[in-house]
Scaffold this active site. Structure first.
Site, PDB file in Angstrom:
ATOM      1  N   ALA A 114       0.833  -1.216   0.000  1.00 54.13           N
ATOM      2  CA  ALA A 114       0.000   0.000   0.000  1.00 54.13           C
ATOM      3  C   ALA A 114       0.859   1.254   0.000  1.00 54.13           C
ATOM      4  O   ALA A 114       1.233   1.765   1.060  1.00 54.13           O
ATOM      5  CB  ALA A 114      -0.937  -0.025   1.208  1.00 54.13           C
ATOM      6  N   THR A 116       0.437   3.866  -2.949  1.00 55.59           N
ATOM      7  CA  THR A 116      -0.264   4.942  -3.669  1.00 55.59           C
ATOM      8  C   THR A 116      -1.322   5.621  -2.801  1.00 55.59           C
ATOM      9  O   THR A 116      -2.026   4.968  -2.028  1.00 55.59           O
ATOM     10  CB  THR A 116      -0.926   4.344  -4.927  1.00 55.59           C
ATOM     11  OG1 THR A 116       0.113   3.825  -5.747  1.00 55.59           O
ATOM     12  CG2 THR A 116      -1.724   5.369  -5.708  1.00 55.59           C
ATOM     13  N   GLY A 121       0.352   9.050  -7.283  1.00 53.60           N
ATOM     14  CA  GLY A 121       0.652   7.671  -7.678  1.00 53.60           C
ATOM     15  C   GLY A 121       2.078   7.586  -8.190  1.00 53.60           C
ATOM     16  O   GLY A 121       2.963   7.051  -7.527  1.00 53.60           O
ATOM     17  N   ASP A 231      11.301  -2.462  -8.055  1.00 57.81           N
ATOM     18  CA  ASP A 231      12.175  -2.989  -9.115  1.00 57.81           C
ATOM     19  C   ASP A 231      11.871  -4.471  -9.337  1.00 57.81           C
ATOM     20  O   ASP A 231      11.719  -4.927 -10.470  1.00 57.81           O
ATOM     21  CB  ASP A 231      13.659  -2.848  -8.721  1.00 57.81           C
ATOM     22  CG  ASP A 231      14.167  -1.421  -8.862  1.00 57.81           C
ATOM     23  OD1 ASP A 231      13.481  -0.597  -9.486  1.00 57.81           O
ATOM     24  OD2 ASP A 231      15.266  -1.147  -8.336  1.00 57.81           O
ATOM     25  N   GLY A 232      11.789  -5.211  -8.248  1.00 53.07           N
ATOM     26  CA  GLY A 232      11.501  -6.653  -8.351  1.00 53.07           C
ATOM     27  C   GLY A 232      10.078  -6.903  -8.827  1.00 53.07           C
ATOM     28  O   GLY A 232       9.833  -7.774  -9.663  1.00 53.07           O
ATOM     29  N   GLY A 330     -11.791  -9.930 -35.995  1.00 50.72           N
ATOM     30  CA  GLY A 330     -12.822  -9.055 -36.553  1.00 50.72           C
ATOM     31  C   GLY A 330     -13.886  -8.765 -35.502  1.00 50.72           C
ATOM     32  O   GLY A 330     -13.584  -8.672 -34.308  1.00 50.72           O
ATOM     33  N   GLU A 354       2.349  -0.534 -10.773  1.00 50.58           N
ATOM     34  CA  GLU A 354       3.786  -0.717 -10.442  1.00 50.58           C
ATOM     35  C   GLU A 354       4.671   0.188 -11.291  1.00 50.58           C
ATOM     36  O   GLU A 354       5.781  -0.169 -11.682  1.00 50.58           O
ATOM     37  CB  GLU A 354       4.193  -2.188 -10.502  1.00 50.58           C
ATOM     38  CG  GLU A 354       3.415  -2.983  -9.458  1.00 50.58           C
ATOM     39  CD  GLU A 354       4.080  -4.230  -8.979  1.00 50.58           C
ATOM     40  OE1 GLU A 354       5.311  -4.350  -9.086  1.00 50.58           O
ATOM     41  OE2 GLU A 354       3.359  -5.100  -8.458  1.00 50.58           O
ATOM     42  N   GLU A 358       5.338   5.555 -18.546  1.00 49.21           N
ATOM     43  CA  GLU A 358       6.089   6.818 -18.525  1.00 49.21           C
ATOM     44  C   GLU A 358       7.115   6.805 -17.391  1.00 49.21           C
ATOM     45  O   GLU A 358       8.251   7.256 -17.563  1.00 49.21           O
ATOM     46  CB  GLU A 358       5.110   8.007 -18.367  1.00 49.21           C
ATOM     47  CG  GLU A 358       4.226   8.258 -19.587  1.00 49.21           C
ATOM     48  CD  GLU A 358       3.166   7.169 -19.834  1.00 49.21           C
ATOM     49  OE1 GLU A 358       2.730   6.514 -18.860  1.00 49.21           O
ATOM     50  OE2 GLU A 358       2.786   6.978 -20.997  1.00 49.21           O
TER      51      GLU A 358
HETATM   52  N1  CAA Z   1      16.653   1.447  -5.842  1.00 46.80           N
HETATM   53  C1  CAA Z   1      17.226   2.008  -4.751  1.00 46.80           C
HETATM   54  N2  CAA Z   1      17.105   3.327  -4.455  1.00 46.80           N
HETATM   55  C2  CAA Z   1      16.380   4.084  -5.291  1.00 46.80           C
HETATM   56  C3  CAA Z   1      15.767   3.553  -6.444  1.00 46.80           C
HETATM   57  C4  CAA Z   1      15.915   2.171  -6.702  1.00 46.80           C
HETATM   58  N3  CAA Z   1      15.354   1.605  -7.773  1.00 46.80           N
HETATM   59  N4  CAA Z   1      15.108   4.548  -7.088  1.00 46.80           N
HETATM   60  C5  CAA Z   1      15.314   5.667  -6.375  1.00 46.80           C
HETATM   61  N5  CAA Z   1      16.086   5.369  -5.292  1.00 46.80           N
HETATM   62  C6  CAA Z   1      16.557   6.310  -4.278  1.00 46.80           C
HETATM   63  C7  CAA Z   1      17.453   7.362  -4.925  1.00 46.80           C
HETATM   64  O1  CAA Z   1      18.793   6.917  -4.992  1.00 46.80           O
HETATM   65  C8  CAA Z   1      17.294   8.547  -4.017  1.00 46.80           C
HETATM   66  O2  CAA Z   1      18.083   8.383  -2.861  1.00 46.80           O
HETATM   67  P1  CAA Z   1      19.180   9.499  -2.445  1.00 46.80           P
HETATM   68  O3  CAA Z   1      18.404  10.776  -2.314  1.00 46.80           O
HETATM   69  O4  CAA Z   1      19.714   8.998  -1.156  1.00 46.80           O
HETATM   70  O5  CAA Z   1      20.146   9.547  -3.562  1.00 46.80           O
HETATM   71  C9  CAA Z   1      15.832   8.426  -3.549  1.00 46.80           C
HETATM   72  O6  CAA Z   1      15.457   7.047  -3.724  1.00 46.80           O
HETATM   73  C10 CAA Z   1      14.894   9.307  -4.344  1.00 46.80           C
HETATM   74  O7  CAA Z   1      15.026   8.939  -5.704  1.00 46.80           O
HETATM   75  P2  CAA Z   1      14.570   9.889  -6.897  1.00 46.80           P
HETATM   76  O8  CAA Z   1      15.154  11.258  -6.706  1.00 46.80           O
HETATM   77  O9  CAA Z   1      14.855   9.180  -8.185  1.00 46.80           O
HETATM   78  O10 CAA Z   1      13.006   9.977  -6.641  1.00 46.80           O
HETATM   79  P3  CAA Z   1      11.851  10.671  -7.471  1.00 46.80           P
HETATM   80  O11 CAA Z   1      10.950  11.365  -6.543  1.00 46.80           O
HETATM   81  O12 CAA Z   1      12.420  11.436  -8.631  1.00 46.80           O
HETATM   82  O13 CAA Z   1      10.995   9.392  -8.007  1.00 46.80           O
HETATM   83  C11 CAA Z   1      10.332   7.584  -9.426  1.00 46.80           C
HETATM   84  C12 CAA Z   1      11.464   8.425  -8.806  1.00 46.80           C
HETATM   85  C13 CAA Z   1      11.069   6.540 -10.235  1.00 46.80           C
HETATM   86  C14 CAA Z   1       9.426   8.399 -10.339  1.00 46.80           C
HETATM   87  C15 CAA Z   1       9.497   6.897  -8.305  1.00 46.80           C
HETATM   88  O14 CAA Z   1       8.727   7.836  -7.584  1.00 46.80           O
HETATM   89  C16 CAA Z   1       8.602   5.817  -8.852  1.00 46.80           C
HETATM   90  O15 CAA Z   1       9.032   4.694  -9.071  1.00 46.80           O
HETATM   91  N6  CAA Z   1       7.286   6.116  -9.063  1.00 46.80           N
HETATM   92  C17 CAA Z   1       6.319   5.113  -9.432  1.00 46.80           C
HETATM   93  C18 CAA Z   1       5.706   4.516  -8.223  1.00 46.80           C
HETATM   94  C19 CAA Z   1       5.040   3.204  -8.491  1.00 46.80           C
HETATM   95  O16 CAA Z   1       5.569   2.356  -9.194  1.00 46.80           O
HETATM   96  N7  CAA Z   1       3.877   3.011  -7.890  1.00 46.80           N
HETATM   97  C20 CAA Z   1       3.177   1.784  -7.979  1.00 46.80           C
HETATM   98  C21 CAA Z   1       2.680   1.411  -6.626  1.00 46.80           C
HETATM   99  S1  CAA Z   1       2.332  -0.280  -6.333  1.00 46.80           S
HETATM  100  C22 CAA Z   1       1.122  -0.727  -7.425  1.00 46.80           C
HETATM  101  O17 CAA Z   1       1.133  -0.382  -8.522  1.00 46.80           O
HETATM  102  C23 CAA Z   1      -0.058  -1.542  -7.088  1.00 46.80           C
HETATM  103  C24 CAA Z   1       0.170  -2.695  -6.270  1.00 46.80           C
HETATM  104  O18 CAA Z   1      -0.692  -3.109  -5.570  1.00 46.80           O
HETATM  105  C25 CAA Z   1       1.437  -3.383  -6.350  1.00 46.80           C
END
Ligand code: CAA
Length: 372
Positions: A114, A116, A121, A231-232, A330, A354, A358
């Site tokens: 949980a 979002t 989001g 990521d996973g 079709g 996830e 974009e």
């Molecule tokens: N691994 C480890 N650390 C990470 C990382 C990763 N993949 N990505 C970012 N970080 C760390 C960064 O290194 C940074 O740390 P430091 O400040 O110490 O350097 C910190 O996290 C912040 O990173 P960013 O500046 O890149 O963060 P951002 O605000 O620009 O956001 C983003 C990056 C990729 C857009 C992220 O917000 C994102 O992934 N958004 C999408 C969220 C998402 O996938 N939501 C889905 C929710 S779950 C779902 O869908 C439903 C369900 O039920 C599963």
């Protein structure tokens, strides 16, 4: 062996009920329990916590097979595995021992992730749910939305702001919370376009107390936990997308080999052959991207970029394949007499949850630029 076992289970237990579950919006409690008994709910979890230790590649292959039958079963499996993993890596020992075996055995129908909130989001670091220190624990207040398996989950991992003054992304802590905890209220279930046999709920935290042992990892390091686990999770969703896309194009290919127009099977026409070739080429490439990301994760190598590439390409390739599948049938493709309209409705979700396509592009581009 694991892929074949998942394929066999899908043929016998999932395919026959998928259309009905979709139509009636029924959550597949029984099948999920059986799948847990086959070891499909803790595939990357050590055996000491009840997992099957099959690994990430096997998990990817299994999810693809399950998705060929039903995307809802597959998303519930993928997210539940992700929740088992996040608890087994970041949970305190007592929390791991309590919840992970229950997820793996199927005692809990699912786990939920949980993150979002209604106002945010994609910009996950912008959450507003608060966790306020209170004696031996924290009091959570806020609302989460679009949470897969929200109402079925025996356990949920969630994120809240513990330091409002910290820089963006720094003051967030991850918590684990058990079903039935006072103050954890299951809100509305979304009426979705696809994935209709999976739950997607609002979760309301109303002065919800959790003990300090519920903190996952370190206080205020929760955002990174979310990112690492997503990521996973993205490998799981990429695997799912490949399965749905392959199911769609396989069905349509068999159909055009039988259906005749202008005195010959539709499959004789080059326009149709190109749809088949383009779909399989992209989906097989997508599966290789997914398996590469899975292999990197399994061998403890960095995989952030590869997981996002895999999810992005798999979701969009499978969506293209499902659109072509409808076209190949079709007008019949547009009816509920055939499963391709369900595949198309289901696949749209994979380019949204996830991390939208974009967001995946942002992750990929940033990872590439970081290394130049
Ligand atoms: N691994 C480890 N650390 C990470 C990382 C990763 N993949 N990505 C970012 N970080 C760390 C960064 O290194 C940074 O740390 P430091 O400040 O110490 O350097 C910190 O996290 C912040 O990173 P960013 O500046 O890149 O963060 P951002 O605000 O620009 O956001 C983003 C990056 C990729 C857009 C992220 O917000 C994102 O992934 N958004 C999408 C969220 C998402 O996938 N939501 C889905 C929710 S779950 C779902 O869908 C439903 C369900 O039920 C599963």
């Amino acid at each position: 062996m694991i892929r074949d076992m998942a394929r066999d289970f899908t043929e016998k237990h999932i395919k026959p009920v998928a259309a009905k579950l979709d139509e009636e919006k029924q959550f597949p409690y029984e099948n999920l329990k059986k799948m847990a008994q086959l070891g499909l709910m803790g595939m990357n979890i050590p055996s000491q916590y009840g997992g099957s230790e099959a690994g990430v590649v096997a998990q990817s292959l299994a999810i693809t097979e399950i998705a060929k039958g039903c995307a809802s079963h597959a998303v519930t499996t993928s997210v539940t595995n992700m929740v088992a993993e996040v608890i087994s890596i970041f949970g305190k020992e007592e929390i791991r021992k309590k919840h992970v075996p229950r997820i793996c055995s199927g005692e809990y129908p699912a786990g939920a992730f949980a993150l979002t909130e209604p106002h945010t989001g994609s910009d996950a670091a912008n959450i507003r749910m608060t966790a306020t220190r209170d004696q031996d624990g924290y009091v959570l207040n806020g609302t989460k939305t679009l949470i897969t398996s929200g109402e079925a989950a025996g356990v949920t991992v969630t994120w809240a702001v513990t330091d409002k003054n910290a820089k963006k992304g720094k003051g967030i802590t991850c918590f684990v919370i058990e079903k039935g905890t006072p103050g954890l209220i299951v809100g509305k279930a979304e009426d979705k376009m696809g994935h209709r046999a999976s739950f997607t709920n609002e979760l309301i935290f109303d002065n919800c107390f959790v003990p300090a042992s519920s903190v996952m990892g370190a206080v205020e390091e929760g955002f990174k936990i979310a990112m690492v686990e997503l990521d996973g999770g993205r490998i799981g969703i990429g695997s799912l997308a490949v399965g749905v896309g392959l199911a769609a194009i396989e069905f349509a290919t068999k159909y055009v080999m039988e259906r005749e127009a202008f005195g010959q099977p539709l499959s004789n026409f080059q326009a149709i052959q190109w749809m088949i070739a383009d779909s399989y080429t992209a989906l097989e490439a997508a599966q290789l991207l997914v398996l590469r990301a899975a292999h990197l994760k399994e061998t403890n190598q960095p995989f952030t970029k590869e997981a996002s590439m895999a999810k992005l390409y798999a979701g969009e390739s499978a969506r293209d394949a499902a659109v072509r599948a409808v076209q190949m049938l079709g007008g019949y493709g547009y009816t509920k007499d055939y499963p391709v309209e369900r595949y198309l409705r289901d696949i749209i979700g994979t380019t949204l949850y996830e991390g939208t396509s974009e967001v995946q592009r942002i992750v990929v581009a940033r990872e590439i630029m970081k290394r130049l």
